[in-house]
Write a protein that holds these residues in place. Structure first.
Motif, PDB file in Angstrom:
ATOM      1  N   THR A  20       6.181  17.563  -2.274  1.00 53.14           N
ATOM      2  CA  THR A  20       5.674  17.390  -3.631  1.00 53.14           C
ATOM      3  C   THR A  20       4.311  18.081  -3.772  1.00 53.14           C
ATOM      4  O   THR A  20       3.393  17.851  -2.971  1.00 53.14           O
ATOM      5  N   ASP A  21       4.215  18.948  -4.766  1.00 55.45           N
ATOM      6  CA  ASP A  21       3.010  19.767  -4.946  1.00 55.45           C
ATOM      7  C   ASP A  21       1.725  18.958  -5.157  1.00 55.45           C
ATOM      8  O   ASP A  21       0.668  19.339  -4.635  1.00 55.45           O
ATOM      9  N   PRO A  22       1.734  17.853  -5.937  1.00 52.28           N
ATOM     10  CA  PRO A  22       0.480  17.140  -6.193  1.00 52.28           C
ATOM     11  C   PRO A  22      -0.244  16.670  -4.934  1.00 52.28           C
ATOM     12  O   PRO A  22      -1.479  16.632  -4.920  1.00 52.28           O
ATOM     13  N   THR A  23       0.492  16.316  -3.871  1.00 54.43           N
ATOM     14  CA  THR A  23      -0.191  15.890  -2.645  1.00 54.43           C
ATOM     15  C   THR A  23      -0.900  17.065  -1.989  1.00 54.43           C
ATOM     16  O   THR A  23      -2.004  16.914  -1.455  1.00 54.43           O
ATOM     17  N   VAL A  24      -0.271  18.235  -2.026  1.00 54.09           N
ATOM     18  CA  VAL A  24      -0.887  19.440  -1.449  1.00 54.09           C
ATOM     19  C   VAL A  24      -2.167  19.786  -2.216  1.00 54.09           C
ATOM     20  O   VAL A  24      -3.215  20.065  -1.626  1.00 54.09           O
ATOM     21  N   ILE A  25      -2.067  19.749  -3.534  1.00 59.54           N
ATOM     22  CA  ILE A  25      -3.219  20.061  -4.383  1.00 59.54           C
ATOM     23  C   ILE A  25      -4.357  19.089  -4.118  1.00 59.54           C
ATOM     24  O   ILE A  25      -5.525  19.482  -4.006  1.00 59.54           O
ATOM     25  N   TYR A  26      -4.031  17.803  -3.992  1.00 61.88           N
ATOM     26  CA  TYR A  26      -5.063  16.803  -3.724  1.00 61.88           C
ATOM     27  C   TYR A  26      -5.748  17.095  -2.389  1.00 61.88           C
ATOM     28  O   TYR A  26      -6.980  17.019  -2.281  1.00 61.88           O
ATOM     29  N   GLY A  27      -4.947  17.414  -1.369  1.00 68.56           N
ATOM     30  CA  GLY A  27      -5.507  17.691  -0.053  1.00 68.56           C
ATOM     31  C   GLY A  27      -6.364  18.933  -0.005  1.00 68.56           C
ATOM     32  O   GLY A  27      -7.279  19.045   0.821  1.00 68.56           O
TER      33      GLY A  27
ATOM     34  N   TYR B  49       0.832  -1.202   0.000  1.00 64.11           N
ATOM     35  CA  TYR B  49       0.000   0.000   0.000  1.00 64.11           C
ATOM     36  C   TYR B  49       0.872   1.260   0.000  1.00 64.11           C
ATOM     37  O   TYR B  49       0.548   2.238  -0.679  1.00 64.11           O
ATOM     38  N   ASP B  50       1.974   1.233   0.744  1.00 65.17           N
ATOM     39  CA  ASP B  50       2.924   2.348   0.686  1.00 65.17           C
ATOM     40  C   ASP B  50       3.439   2.532  -0.743  1.00 65.17           C
ATOM     41  O   ASP B  50       3.590   3.663  -1.223  1.00 65.17           O
ATOM     42  N   GLY B  51       3.706   1.413  -1.404  1.00 66.56           N
ATOM     43  CA  GLY B  51       4.159   1.488  -2.793  1.00 66.56           C
ATOM     44  C   GLY B  51       3.109   2.090  -3.705  1.00 66.56           C
ATOM     45  O   GLY B  51       3.432   2.841  -4.633  1.00 66.56           O
ATOM     46  N   LEU B  52       1.852   1.770  -3.446  1.00 66.57           N
ATOM     47  CA  LEU B  52       0.756   2.328  -4.234  1.00 66.57           C
ATOM     48  C   LEU B  52       0.664   3.837  -4.025  1.00 66.57           C
ATOM     49  O   LEU B  52       0.451   4.596  -4.983  1.00 66.57           O
ATOM     50  N   ILE B  53       0.820   4.273  -2.786  1.00 68.09           N
ATOM     51  CA  ILE B  53       0.793   5.713  -2.500  1.00 68.09           C
ATOM     52  C   ILE B  53       1.918   6.423  -3.240  1.00 68.09           C
ATOM     53  O   ILE B  53       1.699   7.452  -3.895  1.00 68.09           O
ATOM     54  N   LEU B  54       3.131   5.859  -3.145  1.00 69.21           N
ATOM     55  CA  LEU B  54       4.271   6.474  -3.818  1.00 69.21           C
ATOM     56  C   LEU B  54       4.068   6.470  -5.329  1.00 69.21           C
ATOM     57  O   LEU B  54       4.369   7.466  -6.015  1.00 69.21           O
ATOM     58  N   ALA B  55       3.546   5.396  -5.862  1.00 69.89           N
ATOM     59  CA  ALA B  55       3.305   5.305  -7.305  1.00 69.89           C
ATOM     60  C   ALA B  55       2.325   6.375  -7.768  1.00 69.89           C
ATOM     61  O   ALA B  55       2.471   6.949  -8.857  1.00 69.89           O
ATOM     62  N   SER B  56       1.322   6.670  -6.952  1.00 68.18           N
ATOM     63  CA  SER B  56       0.342   7.691  -7.329  1.00 68.18           C
ATOM     64  C   SER B  56       0.984   9.076  -7.384  1.00 68.18           C
ATOM     65  O   SER B  56       0.623   9.905  -8.227  1.00 68.18           O
ATOM     66  N   ILE B  57       1.939   9.331  -6.498  1.00 66.86           N
ATOM     67  CA  ILE B  57       2.647  10.615  -6.517  1.00 66.86           C
ATOM     68  C   ILE B  57       3.516  10.713  -7.773  1.00 66.86           C
ATOM     69  O   ILE B  57       3.552  11.742  -8.454  1.00 66.86           O
ATOM     70  N   ILE B  58       4.218   9.629  -8.079  1.00 69.08           N
ATOM     71  CA  ILE B  58       5.051   9.593  -9.289  1.00 69.08           C
ATOM     72  C   ILE B  58       4.193   9.841 -10.526  1.00 69.08           C
ATOM     73  O   ILE B  58       4.582  10.581 -11.436  1.00 69.08           O
ATOM     74  N   GLU B  59       3.002   9.228 -10.551  1.00 71.87           N
ATOM     75  CA  GLU B  59       2.090   9.386 -11.683  1.00 71.87           C
ATOM     76  C   GLU B  59       1.707  10.849 -11.898  1.00 71.87           C
ATOM     77  O   GLU B  59       1.621  11.325 -13.046  1.00 71.87           O
TER      78      GLU B  59
END
Length: 338
Positions: A247-254, A209-219
């Motif tokens: 990483t900006d995408p996590t901030v934007i998502y939140g 699941y950690d890998g899935l989270i990291l993969a989503s950020i990379i995406e």
């Protein structure tokens, strides 16, 4: 001539007539059932409702000018044993078929296939919208809560975001949206399991699941195949050294609906669960649906000494090993300074 002789000649004549007649009928019938019928339109679309009898199907196809008559179709269905094997569904014929070929086609169940495509980098709300707007899908779960959906598809993840594999899924008309959700979920589990087994040693991730989270950020950080493993390497290095991912995408998502397309410095300083500028480690859930390339990058990142990257503005990134080099790159590419 003896009476017994005349009585023998009559049956022989009748037998000859029967033999000739049956031969002619066989030739005519063979021609009838093997000659392609010109379809009224191509593609020719029609549906067979569940529970329809052979007689009703034959009449429906005859009325649609797809058969010369109903009786020959019925007869050959019984002769071939296919009378109980016709499959319900929606069909689309793209070429002329004989009654025999059409019968065989309907017994094979080659029903019309529909497709729905979920794109890499989509959020669950986008995924959900594509499901809800597809006219060929039976909508059973659109009003269910995320918790209920997780239960129905057999998922153990803490959230519904990012757990479905982006791909094109084919289905027959009136298939349930729950069926498609389950297929997409199990497809993601399948890919995660394969990549987890072959993951890089000393990977700074606790589980798949950690890998899935990291993969989503990379995406969300890049669409370039040749940069994914390098970006993954940067994040892996930062995780190993307890550095914030920033990483900006996590901030934007939140931020959700509060994001208006302009990420300000104040947004980076506002703490929330997905702000990787204010919090260490990974966010609590994925932020999108990662594709296979991003998943593979997350589990097997490039081995580098790089800790930073910044977008050049042309779709590529500049990677740096030191903060000093990174700051120079930011000035050059983000603030348009030499």
């Amino acid at each position: 001539m003896p009476e017994s002789t005349r009585s023998l000649r009559i049956p022989s004549f009748i037998l000859l007539v029967i033999l000739v007649g049956s031969t002619l009928f066989s030739i005519w019938f063979y021609h009838l059932v093997t000659t392609p019928v010109e379809l009224p339109v191509i593609p020719c679309e029609f549906s067979i409702e569940s529970g329809s009898s052979l007689h009703n199907i034959a009449r429906q196809l005859t009325d649609a000018d797809m058969l010369p008559n109903a009786w020959s179709f019925i007869l050959i269905a019984y002769m071939t044993g296919y009378n109980a094997s016709l499959k319900a569904g929606e069909y689309a014929l793209t070429q002329n078929l004989s009654p025999l070929d059409l019968l065989e086609y309907l017994t094979q169940g080659k029903v019309r296939q529909y497709a729905v495509t979920f794109l890499e980098g989509w959020t669950f709300s986008q995924f959900r919208k594509a499901l809800d707007e597809h006219p060929a899908i039976r909508h059973e779960s659109s009003e269910f809560s995320d918790t209920k959906l997780l239960q129905l598809i057999g998922a153990n993840e803490p959230g519904i975001e990012g757990i479905f594999f982006p791909d094109t899924y084919f289905f027959t008309k009136n298939s349930s949206d729950l069926t498609i959700l389950k297929r997409a979920y199990h497809a993601m589990q399948h890919h995660l399991e394969i990549e987890w087994v072959s993951r890089q040693k000393s990977l700074p991730l606790k589980n798949r699941y950690d890998g899935l989270i990291l993969a989503s950020i990379i995406e969300k950080e890049t669409g370039k195949d040749d940069e994914r493993t390098r970006i993954a390497g940067v994040f892996a290095n930062r995780l190993r050294y307890s550095m914030k991912l920033q990483t900006d995408p996590t901030v934007i998502y939140g931020m959700g609906d509060k994001f208006n397309g302009n990420l300000r410095k104040a947004d980076l300083l506002t703490d929330h669960a997905y702000n990787t500028y204010t919090r260490l480690g990974l966010p609590p859930t994925p932020i999108a649906m990662p594709g296979l390339a991003s998943i593979r990058a997350a589990f097997n990142p490039a081995v580098t000494n790089e800790f930073y990257f910044v977008a050049r503005g042309d779709g590529t990134s500049h990677f740096s090993s030191t903060l000093e080099e990174h700051n120079r790159a930011v000035l050059k590419y983000q603030k348009n300074r030499p």
